[in-house]
Write a protein that holds these residues in place. Structure first.
Motif, PDB file in Angstrom:
ATOM      1  N   THR A   4      -8.584 -34.309 -18.032  1.00 17.31           N
ATOM      2  CA  THR A   4      -8.494 -33.741 -16.678  1.00 17.31           C
ATOM      3  C   THR A   4      -9.857 -33.745 -15.972  1.00 17.31           C
ATOM      4  O   THR A   4     -10.897 -33.701 -16.622  1.00 17.31           O
ATOM      5  CB  THR A   4      -7.968 -32.299 -16.714  1.00 17.31           C
ATOM      6  N   THR A  58      -6.745 -29.976  -9.790  1.00 16.92           N
ATOM      7  CA  THR A  58      -6.892 -30.676 -11.083  1.00 16.92           C
ATOM      8  C   THR A  58      -6.278 -32.060 -11.006  1.00 16.92           C
ATOM      9  O   THR A  58      -5.128 -32.229 -10.580  1.00 16.92           O
ATOM     10  CB  THR A  58      -6.226 -29.888 -12.211  1.00 16.92           C
ATOM     11  N   THR A  80      -5.266 -35.293 -13.459  1.00 14.94           N
ATOM     12  CA  THR A  80      -5.032 -35.653 -14.873  1.00 14.94           C
ATOM     13  C   THR A  80      -5.133 -37.152 -15.047  1.00 14.94           C
ATOM     14  O   THR A  80      -4.497 -37.919 -14.319  1.00 14.94           O
ATOM     15  CB  THR A  80      -3.657 -35.171 -15.339  1.00 14.94           C
TER      16      THR A  80
END
Length: 809
Positions: free
Chosen positions: A13, A29, A31
């Motif tokens: 991440t 965030t 990923t």
């Protein structure tokens, strides 16, 4: 811009944070999805992978490899796990070591010093197997070859002065020659000769031969040695058999020689077959002041060969023998060995068998107290080899009779009860062995019972120890006179253990109503528990059931554990089932059921036990040879294991007597109800009116039941005879439909169900190898319960009761 790599590191991440004056910060965030598979397969390789014997220590590079790079360091443990070479003899022992694969790498290498030893033996190439393992990875192996440097050994040749011996030749002196093919040697050579194989069996086809030596002196190329060889004559038409000898000496290649045993027996038809010889006494037990009468029946069955025949009275306790000469019409007992005509060794001659019908051959006062038998022996002329033997066993108790209980009087054994053979016993009602009690019965003991409630019941926590022997079985039988006994004369034997496999709900009544115990009701389950030891026991004319008159089972094992020894047990002429296994894990070896009016072997209530070497000779009024049922939806399905069973019916082939081809009412060989399964190998089923296999095929379709390596033949005549199994079973059963060619399964005393030589039951590859399990004999690589040894001889009882009728003087 995510960077591509080859590491299996999982998803990762990136966190972004935003800030502004007067506002709280915010995050987001991102990923990065990993596209690399985690390594699972491990490969092990050696460089070099071959070394020569006797070289100095060689540096071997051992490499452990993965299919992709590892995200973290891996420690691969490597050890020697096998191979044909022996550590400490063929190479210096290697301790376990580690190969490290560093993070981000696909392989790692470790250098191993390997020291192959020079042994001076010409033994060919040998191998050392290394195995590498690490957590989460499949293990891998690599093989190192040690090449031999010694030249091939000089040849050694063995030869016999005679390559064949007739089966009935008696003891012969043979000469073995050992020859050095490479010429004379500078020192003496000791050649060791032994029997190393062949199709003949020592002790059955010939007298066992001890190893012997042939010394060859220096500067000589050969030498000889004489040895004794004694073929054992039998009545089996088995064709030629072989004995293979091997010779060995230091520095020489092994030599071999083969001796052939030429068979002298002609094949006989099922309608004829070997002669029938029956000998019996008018009672099984006698008081010391009584008279004993001995009867003989001989039917040559068309056999025109010549034999010598002997009759003797023998003490089982001391081995004492006294011979009879019934053809001399004398009641005298002889100290010396005489044949049936009273001829001694120097004067006796072989003759054809003559028919005798229930002839009184001896009467007189009983001998001193002990275990006794009268024996009839049919021998090959000119030798001591016995071809047929029949027994009439009887007991003369020192103390007479003893009443265990009276009709209407139950008895409970709370501690121990010992029944020695110096009494004979009467049983009139229930004899219970309670929790904590033990019933011990000595070899040769006879228990005579009468009435449907006369039964021995070993309760949960109780034990029974039956110490029978082949020459002195324990007999539980009907108290009626010999020749008048009938099925259902008394109840039978029940053993109740604590190896619960299922619930007892809806359980069928066995010999007696259960009272306070039923399968599944006895507290904790002990699948490995023991209820005692039962060896060489006959239970005859039982199955009388409760006073309601319903037939029951002769011998019942309820929730009995696998450590209970059940070895050489026969049920004969039961009014109901022969053996009934209800729950538990009991194992039965060398068990026999004959002439039952119900099922010969029945199982239910979640039995997960096993049987090996089972012989069934189904009665003319019987149901199935084997029958499995569930009896309750609350009970787990039954799934016993069977190896090496012979099941004989009698429909339409004359194997149970009468006119060949006569029809008899007999059910299927094996019948299964829904929920009752089986795992079976090496079964031989023949001569049933119904199919060899019938009933519910649900467990076969589901794959939980299996029958393979079987011979199913001469059954299904009630359904037209075109198939041995009901159609629904066909895709799931592996069997051969071919005549098994059994020696003698006629409905008469002293059967011999061994297959003749060449039978499909004995052919290599038709049988499965029994598993590595203490319950099973792994050498039984044949279909059916018999190979060369008739293990029924001496301790069992067969034939219709009319065959033992005592004629009126």
């Amino acid at each position: 811009d995510p960077s591509g790599d080859s590491l299996s590191e999982g998803n990762e991440t990136v966190i972004l944070t935003g800030t502004a004056s007067g506002l709280t910060s915010g995050t987001a965030t991102l990923t990065i999805l990993d596209d690399d598979a985690a390594p699972t397969a491990l490969t092990l390789s050696l460089m070099p992978n071959e070394v020569e014997e006797g070289t100095d220590a060689t540096r071997i590079n051992v490499t452990a490899s993965l299919g992709s790079a590892t995200p973290s360091q891996i420690e691969v443990s490597v050890a020697v796990t096998g191979g044909s070479a022996t550590a400490g003899e063929d190479y210096a022992a290697v301790s376990p070591f580690t190969v490290t694969i560093q993070e981000g790498r696909t392989s790692g290498t470790e250098t191993l010093p390997f020291d192959p030893a020079a042994d001076g033996l010409a033994e060919g190439a040998e191998t050392v197997v290394f195995t590498g393992s690490a957590a989460g990875l499949t293990a891998a192996t690599a093989t190192l070859t040690i090449n031999d440097v010694e030249p091939a050994p000089a040849p050694l040749t063995l030869s016999l002065n005679s390559e064949s011996v007739a089966e009935n030749a008696g003891r012969k002196t043979l000469t073995m020659t050992a020859f050095l093919g490479s010429g004379p040697r500078a020192s003496d050579t000791a050649v060791s000769v032994k029997v190393a194989g062949g199709s003949a069996t020592a002790g059955e086809d010939y007298t066992a031969i001890e190893d012997f030596a042939i010394p060859i002196e220096k500067q000589q190329t050969s030498a000889t040695a004489k040895f004794q060889f004694e073929p054992l004559d039998d009545a089996l038409a088995e064709g030629e058999e072989t004995v293979v000898f091997t010779g060995s000496a230091a520095g020489l290649a092994e030599g071999r020689a083969t001796l052939r045993i030429v068979d002298n027996d002609r094949s006989t038809t099922r309608e004829g077959g070997p002669p029938a010889v029956t000998i019996w006494t008018d009672q099984l037990t006698y008081r010391v002041d009584e008279e004993i009468r001995v009867y003989l029946d001989i039917d040559p069955k068309g056999d025109e060969r010549e034999y010598t025949v002997f009759f003797y009275r023998g003490s089982i306790d001391t081995g004492e023998r006294m011979y009879l000469a019934p053809r001399k019409r004398s009641m005298e007992l002889w100290d010396e060995v005489v044949d049936q005509y009273g001829q001694t060794k120097d004067s006796r001659t072989a003759r054809r068998l003559e028919r005798m019908d229930a002839k009184l051959i001896w009467k007189g006062r009983v001998p001193h107290p002990g275990l006794w038998h009268f024996v009839a022996e049919v021998r090959s002329p000119g030798t001591t080899q016995v071809l047929h033997r029949a027994y009439a066993k009887f007991v003369v108790p020192r103390n007479g009779s003893r009443l265990l209980n009276r009709r209407g009087t139950k008895r409970f054994i709370e501690t121990d009860l010992h029944l020695p053979n110096d009494w004979y016993y009467h049983l009139g009602d229930e004899l219970h062995v309670s929790d904590g009690g033990t019933l011990t019965i000595d070899a040769g003991t006879v228990i005579r019972a009468w009435g449907p409630n006369a039964a021995i019941i070993v309760e949960q926590g109780g034990r029974i120890v039956v110490r029978g022997r082949r020459e002195a079985p324990v007999v539980m039988t009907c108290s009626l006179p010999v020749g008048e006994r009938r099925p259902g004369c008394w109840g039978g034997l029940v053993v109740r253990g604590t190896a619960t496999a299922g619930s007892g709900a809806g359980a069928q009544t066995s010999v007696l109503p259960r009272g306070r115990f039923a399968p599944g009701s006895g507290g904790a389950a002990y699948p490995n528990g023991s209820s005692g030891e039962i060896r060489y026991l006959r239970v005859e004319f039982a199955g009388g059931g409760p006073l309601t008159g319903a037939p029951a089972s002769a011998v019942v094992f309820e929730d009995v554990g696998v450590r209970t020894v059940i070895d050489h047990v026969q049920t004969h002429a039961s009014a109901g089932d022969g053996f009934a296994f209800r729950g538990g894990t009991a194992h039965c070896s060398y068990c026999v059921s004959s002439d039952t009016r119900g099922n010969s072997v029945a199982w239910s209530m979640g039995w997960h036990g096993s049987m090996q070497h089972l012989y069934v000779q189904q009665g003319a009024q019987g149901a199935s040879g084997m029958h499995g049922s569930s009896e309750s939806e609350a009970v787990p399905g039954t799934m016993p294991t069977f190896y090496n069973a012979t099941l004989v019916g009698g429909y339409n082939i004359g194997v149970l007597g009468g006119v060949p081809g006569s029809r008899r009412t007999i059910g299927p060989g094996i019948s299964l109800e829904a929920g009752a399964g089986m795992y079976a190998r090496n079964l031989l089923v023949t001569g049933f009116a119904g199919y060899a296999l019938d009933g519910s095929a649900a467990d076969f379709v589901a794959g939980s039941s299996s029958l393979a390596n079987a011979v199913l033949t001469k059954s299904g005549w009630r359904h037209g005879g075109s198939s041995q199994v009901r159609g629904r079973f066909k895709p799931y059963v592996n069997y051969i439909n071919w005549d098994a060619d059994l020696l003698n399964v006629r409905h008469e005393p002293n059967p011999d169900p061994r297959p003749r030589s060449g039978s499909v039951a004995l052919r290599l590859g038709n049988a499965a190898v029994p598993p590595f399990d203490s319950r099973f004999l792994r050498t039984a690589e044949h279909v059916g319960a018999f190979r060369k040894k008739n293990w029924l001889e001496e301790w069992t009882f067969f034939g219709p009761e009319r065959a033992y009728e005592v004629p009126v003087d």
